[in-house]
Design an enzyme around this catalytic site. Structure first.
Site, PDB file in Angstrom:
ATOM      1  N   GLU A  35     -23.797  83.114  47.644  1.00  0.00           N
ATOM      2  CA  GLU A  35     -23.518  83.301  49.060  1.00  0.00           C
ATOM      3  C   GLU A  35     -22.227  84.112  49.153  1.00  0.00           C
ATOM      4  O   GLU A  35     -21.224  83.733  48.545  1.00  0.00           O
ATOM      5  CB  GLU A  35     -23.332  81.939  49.761  1.00  0.00           C
ATOM      6  CG  GLU A  35     -23.139  82.135  51.241  1.00  0.00           C
ATOM      7  CD  GLU A  35     -22.888  80.841  52.020  1.00  0.00           C
ATOM      8  OE1 GLU A  35     -23.009  79.747  51.456  1.00  0.00           O
ATOM      9  OE2 GLU A  35     -22.556  80.974  53.211  1.00  0.00           O
TER      10      GLU A  35
ATOM     11  N   LYS B   5     -15.484  76.703  46.306  1.00  0.00           N
ATOM     12  CA  LYS B   5     -15.038  77.937  46.958  1.00  0.00           C
ATOM     13  C   LYS B   5     -14.154  77.622  48.157  1.00  0.00           C
ATOM     14  O   LYS B   5     -13.209  78.345  48.445  1.00  0.00           O
ATOM     15  CB  LYS B   5     -16.249  78.768  47.418  1.00  0.00           C
ATOM     16  CG  LYS B   5     -16.838  79.614  46.311  1.00  0.00           C
ATOM     17  CD  LYS B   5     -17.778  80.662  46.862  1.00  0.00           C
ATOM     18  CE  LYS B   5     -19.167  80.105  46.960  1.00  0.00           C
ATOM     19  NZ  LYS B   5     -20.189  81.122  47.247  1.00  0.00           N
TER      20      LYS B   5
ATOM     21  N   ARG C 192     -23.939  71.718  36.856  1.00  0.00           N
ATOM     22  CA  ARG C 192     -22.956  72.767  37.121  1.00  0.00           C
ATOM     23  C   ARG C 192     -21.790  72.624  36.158  1.00  0.00           C
ATOM     24  O   ARG C 192     -21.529  71.555  35.608  1.00  0.00           O
ATOM     25  CB  ARG C 192     -22.513  72.758  38.572  1.00  0.00           C
ATOM     26  CG  ARG C 192     -21.743  71.550  39.015  1.00  0.00           C
ATOM     27  CD  ARG C 192     -21.706  71.444  40.534  1.00  0.00           C
ATOM     28  NE  ARG C 192     -21.014  72.549  41.156  1.00  0.00           N
ATOM     29  CZ  ARG C 192     -21.568  73.353  42.081  1.00  0.00           C
ATOM     30  NH1 ARG C 192     -22.804  73.177  42.473  1.00  0.00           N
ATOM     31  NH2 ARG C 192     -20.869  74.313  42.624  1.00  0.00           N
TER      32      ARG C 192
END
Ligand code: ATP
Ligand code: MG
Length: 564
Positions: A40, A277, A267
């Site tokens: 994104e 983020k 992850r």
């Protein structure tokens, strides 16, 4: 790939490779492998994304398939072109090529809308006029079933009309949503009539003002994969619970072609690092760091500026492997990988960061000798550089002790050491300034011990040095970990992860570096002998050299590995 990854190929297959091998054998994906990396564009990529990039592009390479770069740009309020550009730069820099397959979820907005209309016509989606708070209150909890929306059983025609008017901009933000009609009693919360579209009168960085309804990530993601013909949708574990929803959408759409298969992996988490983020953005916005590419940031651009190489990051991704369970990797492994790469590839240079003057009393005044020094012992074909040597030198203050403990093999009164690439010297006496600090170390040298000449004289210590008359002055930025605790994201309620910021994560010092580095440009790596790995920072200009310390020489990781 641009460089060779300096690791041996692994013999055994990881679980993803195993699945793909089986899928290829059974032809269940038409004998094809097509993956994608779907960021994104709402921030800069970090080392966790690098893991995902190496994985997705790596699997495509390994199985002779393809990997797309797709921007999941479904949320116009948080996304920007700056992020798109930085993501492309970072993926390319890591050594991967998406060829002409650069896609945007926003390219599919029309197709997604048609898909939504299809579901409405099938009676599988409806327009709901509850507020976000009401929807959330109706959702129930995992143990308590949700309550159905009063709008759930509207007729198809009414839904089609409302959806059309949502798209045309007749309604304000938040007044209606389109929801999938699945099961408010499902034990999986994601199946409780999830929202597919929300109204947002917002400007999109690519579609401009064409749309005022935007698809939710869960609605866009699987269909985008389908549109691109993705065979293996690899994502992180938190999406495992979304998988039934993704499959529900794909099935309800009665699609003619092969549907993507979603596989989850754990992850990447790193000690002493935050990876969200949102948190990284807050560090940038609050100026706790100098920007997304601050060398202390775990972003790819930060790591690059710090002196990490693409090969070292790929090596790290490879060594970390893929796991099915959450885990935290020691940041020491990342540091180990860059040391391994730079040890092989970085030219050597001598630099003194905390100098003290050393005077060789029996060396002819005014004489300068050019001492040949190997550029990189790992790459003898790279030859030698010449280092000027003279009567007055700088050595590191830490390399001298007036009253040394036993086994201090460096310089002390009466002690003998070798000056690297030059002569053996003996310390005769020191001179102190008014504050009692040593200002000069006086030595004699033994001419017959010049490096390269046969000599029986042996010493235990070798020191690096520079010749102040010829050395270049440089600004050196010495970084330490940005956080002072191994798991900075672990904080009590009401506390902020920033309380764990390390106040000493940046120290700037002046250093003297041997002259041959003067021609180098930003991005050039060096091993400062006996000290660490450094890289020239983009702030560097002619006449003002700036170095970043990538890592110190000492590798605690090899010790960790050996002790295992
Ligand atoms: P968010 O969605 O919260 O903004 P994100 O880190 O998931 O953050 P995306 O841009 O959605 O950001 O991530 C792009 C891809 O990178 C996704 O496929 C995601 O699974 C993967 N990814 C993100 N973080 C990690 C990580 N720490 N380890 C491995 N893969 C990751
Ligand atoms: Mg995400």
């Amino acid at each position: 790939m641009k460089e060779n990854t300096p690791t041996e190929p692994k013999a055994s297959l990881n679980f993803l490779e195993q699945i793909i091998t089986n899928d290829l054998a059974s032809k269940s994906t038409g004998g094809k492998v097509h993956t994608r990396f779907p960021p994104e564009p709402n921030g800069y990529l970090h080392i966790g994304h690098a893991k995902s990039i190496c994985l997705n592009f790596g699997l495509a390479q390994k199985f002779n398939g393809k990997c797309n770069l797709r921007f999941d740009d479904t949320n116009p309020t948080r996304e920007e072109q700056e992020y798109v550009d930085s993501i492309k730069e970072d993926v390319r820099w890591l050594g991967f090529d998406w060829e002409d397959r650069e896609y945007f979820a926003s390219d599919y907005f029309e197709q997604l809308y048609e898909f939504a209309v299809y579901l409405v016509k099938k009676g599988k989606a409806y327009v709901c006029a509850m507020t976000a708070e009401e929807i959330s209150a109706h959702r129930g909890t995992p143990a308590i079933p949700g309550k159905e929306s009063p709008w759930r059983n509207r007729g198809v025609e009414e839904n089609l009309d409302l959806l059309d008017r949502m798209r045309k901009g007749e309604f304000p933000d938040g007044s209606h949503v389109l929801r999938a009609k699945i099961d408010m009693g499902s034990p999986n919360m994601h199946m409780r009539d999830p929202v597919m579209y929300r109204i947002m009168h917002a400007h999109h960085h690519r579609t401009g003002d064409n749309w005022c309804i935007y698809p939710m990530y869960d609605w866009a993601h699987g269909q985008s994969d389908y549109i691109e013909g993705i065979t293996h949708s690899i994502c992180t574990l938190e999406f495992e619970v979304h998988r039934p929803l993704y499959e529900w959408f794909l099935n309800a759409l009665d699609l003619p072609h092969l549907k993507p298969r979603q596989i989850e992996f754990a992850r990447l988490n790193l000690t002493y690092t935050v990876m969200s983020k949102r948190k990284l953005l807050s560090l940038v916005q609050d100026k706790q760091v100098k920007g997304w590419d601050d060398p202390r940031m775990p972003t790819i651009s930060g790591l690059r500026r710090r002196g990490y190489t693409p090969a070292s990051i790929r090596m790290f991704a490879d060594r970390v492997g893929v796991a099915k369970r959450e885990n935290v990797i020691e940041v020491g492994l990342l540091e180990h990988c860059i040391r391994e790469d730079l040890n092989k590839n970085a030219p050597r240079a001598m630099a003194v960061l905390n100098p003290v003057k050393l005077i060789i009393d029996n060396y002819p005044e005014g004489q300068v000798e050019e001492m040949p020094a190997v550029i990189n012992p790992e790459l003898p074909e790279n030859g030698t550089r010449m280092v000027p040597f003279s009567r007055t030198l700088y050595i590191e203050r830490e390399d001298f002790m007036e009253n040394p403990p036993k086994k201090f093999f460096r310089l002390a009164p009466g002690a003998e050491v070798r000056l690297k690439y030059a002569y053996i010297i003996r310390c005769e006496h020191v001179v102190k300034d008014a504050d009692g600090e040593i200002s000069e170390i006086h030595c004699t040298y033994f001419p017959e011990t010049r490096s390269g000449l046969p000599s029986d004289k042996k010493v235990k210590g070798t020191l690096h040095w520079v010749c102040p008359e010829h050395a270049l002055e440089a600004e050196v930025r010495i970084y330490d970990r940005l956080f002072s605790v191994p798991e900075p994201e672990e904080v009590e309620d009401g506390q902020d992860f920033r309380m764990h910021l390390n106040p000493d994560s940046l120290k700037v010092v002046k250093a003297w570096v041997e002259p041959y580095v003067g021609d180098a440009t930003a991005g050039q790596h060096y091993q400062f002998e006996r000290n660490g790995y450094y890289v020239i920072d983009p702030d560097s200009k002619t006449g003002h050299l700036v170095f970043n310390r990538t890592v110190p020489l000492r590798d605690s990781w090899t010790k960790v590995e050996k002790n295992k």
